[in-house]
Design a protein around this motif. Sequence first.
Motif, PDB file in Angstrom:
ATOM      1  N   THR A  70      16.705   5.643  -1.453  1.00 48.54           N
ATOM      2  CA  THR A  70      16.403   4.916  -2.688  1.00 48.54           C
ATOM      3  C   THR A  70      15.210   3.983  -2.503  1.00 48.54           C
ATOM      4  O   THR A  70      14.225   4.035  -3.233  1.00 48.54           O
ATOM      5  CB  THR A  70      17.628   4.090  -3.130  1.00 48.54           C
ATOM      6  OG1 THR A  70      18.725   4.958  -3.293  1.00 48.54           O
ATOM      7  CG2 THR A  70      17.341   3.365  -4.421  1.00 48.54           C
ATOM      8  N   LEU A  71      15.308   3.101  -1.529  1.00 50.56           N
ATOM      9  CA  LEU A  71      14.214   2.187  -1.215  1.00 50.56           C
ATOM     10  C   LEU A  71      14.347   1.775   0.243  1.00 50.56           C
ATOM     11  O   LEU A  71      15.431   1.396   0.684  1.00 50.56           O
ATOM     12  CB  LEU A  71      14.262   0.949  -2.119  1.00 50.56           C
ATOM     13  CG  LEU A  71      13.177  -0.110  -1.873  1.00 50.56           C
ATOM     14  CD1 LEU A  71      11.798   0.467  -2.159  1.00 50.56           C
ATOM     15  CD2 LEU A  71      13.421  -1.346  -2.751  1.00 50.56           C
ATOM     16  N   ALA A  72      13.254   1.866   0.971  1.00 47.73           N
ATOM     17  CA  ALA A  72      13.240   1.463   2.375  1.00 47.73           C
ATOM     18  C   ALA A  72      11.910   0.784   2.675  1.00 47.73           C
ATOM     19  O   ALA A  72      10.916   0.980   1.963  1.00 47.73           O
ATOM     20  CB  ALA A  72      13.450   2.668   3.293  1.00 47.73           C
ATOM     21  N   VAL A  73      11.915  -0.016   3.720  1.00 46.44           N
ATOM     22  CA  VAL A  73      10.698  -0.703   4.163  1.00 46.44           C
ATOM     23  C   VAL A  73      10.402  -0.267   5.591  1.00 46.44           C
ATOM     24  O   VAL A  73      11.278  -0.326   6.464  1.00 46.44           O
ATOM     25  CB  VAL A  73      10.851  -2.240   4.102  1.00 46.44           C
ATOM     26  CG1 VAL A  73       9.578  -2.920   4.598  1.00 46.44           C
ATOM     27  CG2 VAL A  73      11.167  -2.687   2.680  1.00 46.44           C
ATOM     28  N   TYR A  74       9.161   0.169   5.803  1.00 49.05           N
ATOM     29  CA  TYR A  74       8.705   0.597   7.113  1.00 49.05           C
ATOM     30  C   TYR A  74       7.574  -0.314   7.587  1.00 49.05           C
ATOM     31  O   TYR A  74       6.856  -0.915   6.779  1.00 49.05           O
ATOM     32  CB  TYR A  74       8.188   2.041   7.071  1.00 49.05           C
ATOM     33  CG  TYR A  74       9.269   3.093   6.898  1.00 49.05           C
ATOM     34  CD1 TYR A  74       9.739   3.811   7.991  1.00 49.05           C
ATOM     35  CD2 TYR A  74       9.798   3.368   5.643  1.00 49.05           C
ATOM     36  CE1 TYR A  74      10.735   4.785   7.840  1.00 49.05           C
ATOM     37  CE2 TYR A  74      10.786   4.338   5.478  1.00 49.05           C
ATOM     38  CZ  TYR A  74      11.241   5.036   6.581  1.00 49.05           C
ATOM     39  OH  TYR A  74      12.214   5.987   6.414  1.00 49.05           O
ATOM     40  N   ILE A  75       7.407  -0.357   8.891  1.00 46.66           N
ATOM     41  CA  ILE A  75       6.241  -0.991   9.494  1.00 46.66           C
ATOM     42  C   ILE A  75       5.397   0.110  10.121  1.00 46.66           C
ATOM     43  O   ILE A  75       5.870   0.833  11.003  1.00 46.66           O
ATOM     44  CB  ILE A  75       6.644  -2.033  10.563  1.00 46.66           C
ATOM     45  CG1 ILE A  75       7.484  -3.145   9.929  1.00 46.66           C
ATOM     46  CG2 ILE A  75       5.407  -2.614  11.232  1.00 46.66           C
ATOM     47  CD1 ILE A  75       6.746  -3.975   8.906  1.00 46.66           C
ATOM     48  N   PHE A  76       4.163   0.230   9.651  1.00 48.27           N
ATOM     49  CA  PHE A  76       3.228   1.204  10.210  1.00 48.27           C
ATOM     50  C   PHE A  76       2.209   0.470  11.055  1.00 48.27           C
ATOM     51  O   PHE A  76       1.639  -0.528  10.616  1.00 48.27           O
ATOM     52  CB  PHE A  76       2.481   1.949   9.103  1.00 48.27           C
ATOM     53  CG  PHE A  76       3.274   3.058   8.458  1.00 48.27           C
ATOM     54  CD1 PHE A  76       4.661   3.067   8.473  1.00 48.27           C
ATOM     55  CD2 PHE A  76       2.629   4.096   7.814  1.00 48.27           C
ATOM     56  CE1 PHE A  76       5.388   4.071   7.869  1.00 48.27           C
ATOM     57  CE2 PHE A  76       3.342   5.113   7.205  1.00 48.27           C
ATOM     58  CZ  PHE A  76       4.725   5.101   7.233  1.00 48.27           C
ATOM     59  N   GLU A  77       1.962   0.953  12.282  1.00 48.96           N
ATOM     60  CA  GLU A  77       0.843   0.421  13.041  1.00 48.96           C
ATOM     61  C   GLU A  77      -0.447   0.945  12.423  1.00 48.96           C
ATOM     62  O   GLU A  77      -0.454   1.873  11.608  1.00 48.96           O
ATOM     63  CB  GLU A  77       0.956   0.812  14.508  1.00 48.96           C
ATOM     64  CG  GLU A  77       2.101   0.095  15.223  1.00 48.96           C
ATOM     65  CD  GLU A  77       2.058   0.268  16.719  1.00 48.96           C
ATOM     66  OE1 GLU A  77       1.128   0.940  17.208  1.00 48.96           O
ATOM     67  OE2 GLU A  77       2.941  -0.262  17.397  1.00 48.96           O
TER      68      GLU A  77
END
Length: 552
Positions: free
Chosen positions: A425-432
């Motif tokens: 549904t909704l997620a938060v990622y950290i991208f380098e």
Amino acid sequence: MLRLCLLAAHALRLAGAALLSPGSCAFEDSACGYQWDYAHLPWTLHGEGHYISVDTSYEGEKAVLYSPDLYSEEWTCVRLIYQIATTLETSPDPTRLNLYLRQEGESFDRLLWSAKEPSDSWLIASLDLMNSTKKYKLVLEGEMGQDKSASIAIFEIKITPGYCMECDFEENHLCGFVNRWNPNVNWFVGGGNIRNSQSILPKDHTLNSALGHYMYVDSVYVKHFQEVAQLISPKTTAPMSGCLSFYYQLKQESSIVFTVYLRDVSGFYEEIWKTDTALSTDWALAEVDFNAPYPMEVVFEVAFNSAKGGYVALDDISFSPVYCSNQTGTLFDPANAGCNFEEDLCNFYQDQKDGPGWSRVKVKRNVYRAGDHTTGFGYYLLANTKYTSQPGYIGRLYGPTLPGNLQFCLSFYYALYGFFKMSGTLAVYIFEENHVVQDKIWSVLDSPKGVWTKAEISFKKPMPCKVVFVSLCKSFWDCGLVALDDVSLSLGSCQAADSFLLSPGECTFEKDECVFTQKKRGRGSWHRRRGPTPTSYTGPKGDHTTGGTTCI
């Protein structure tokens, strides 16, 4: 934790009133221009004990003491030596001591510091005041709470030029530095009038004299591998960057590790300096670039491996707002990494190969549905998964590049409608930066509520990175609407948010009413509530802050 500052009255008295800087007071013969508000409880000046106090022998809720007009064109350090005495171990309305800054021309006092921990001895608080062209007053407020036998005493207020982390260890309160107690190895005060077997050096650095003082730790009582002694500075209370310097001596007979760390309020450590020499027979200068955009402590740590490890001595800790390398540096501004989507996407963007996954929309607010979170009548982002032309769907919203090795708190509001399955549904990622390494740091776990809900996430990465909001849907029949608004980023940990003081006049009502008061309670009074109002269509479904608590 063992407090190295022995706060006995005779040791803390200043040499004379002539040496006191404006706003400082040892309460020996007078209140030094401090006055109390006669509309509240009276303060009592104790000439013999040299302190000023307030207690519950008079009826009243609080006592207010304010300084004469002060000026601070340079950074200054306010040190407050105080004691809170209570008989109740726990109370919903505890006795509390607050310190405010009342600046000329402002409508609200700014809360600088607050304490409610009772103590059998004197305690010390250190607060950095930034330079300002406005004159101001310091306002001390004692809240007596529900304890009928409570008292608050102030032994000394001292205002000195410079920064609170600076110290030459010549004063008995040691500038608020404290030793973290270890049964075997600890930091001690060396030097001074009384020479003893524990004074390991003939002279200090400040005075170059046997009468001067310094801090030291030695290995004579080490019993275990990697025994550690820590000396901890006062916590910074304002954003600071520049050059931290200090003098040290090190005698090493068996491996010694002398390290300097920064530690934030959540306990995260960052190493900023380590000795690279095995022996320093004279005082050596150490300099290290220092960056504290949020509250931090400086930790001087020495680790020994044996009882014949040697010793480390420390003196004259100082700070300059100019970096040691003579390079100019600017603190990262987290405001550039947030957005309320009222005008555009700010510094956020979408990957074109995904298509227009997120859209700026505006809906009219009414009793059946909420508008945007910012104002109720503005714009927010919507991932409308039911009405795309694609059978599968993904929306990625990329934030701006964030610097590495900083602690961040990401905050945003979301609302969900019509989902049958919550996966993706909704997620938060950290991208380098290279987008090769990605790390999911948050995802929706609760069921759709149809109201704005607040999420907070703490993270810290060693390399520059980006925050990415991802909404994914593989089946048309399982998908609904995802709304996103008021994304903000702040420096520091979300878990430590209680230590960050709100601006004057601000209050979320999550814990209490802040400094707001009402004269009497009854019909027509204000009450803190959680959830919706008692009757349908007469108020909000939840509060504006988190979707849970509201004040009506």
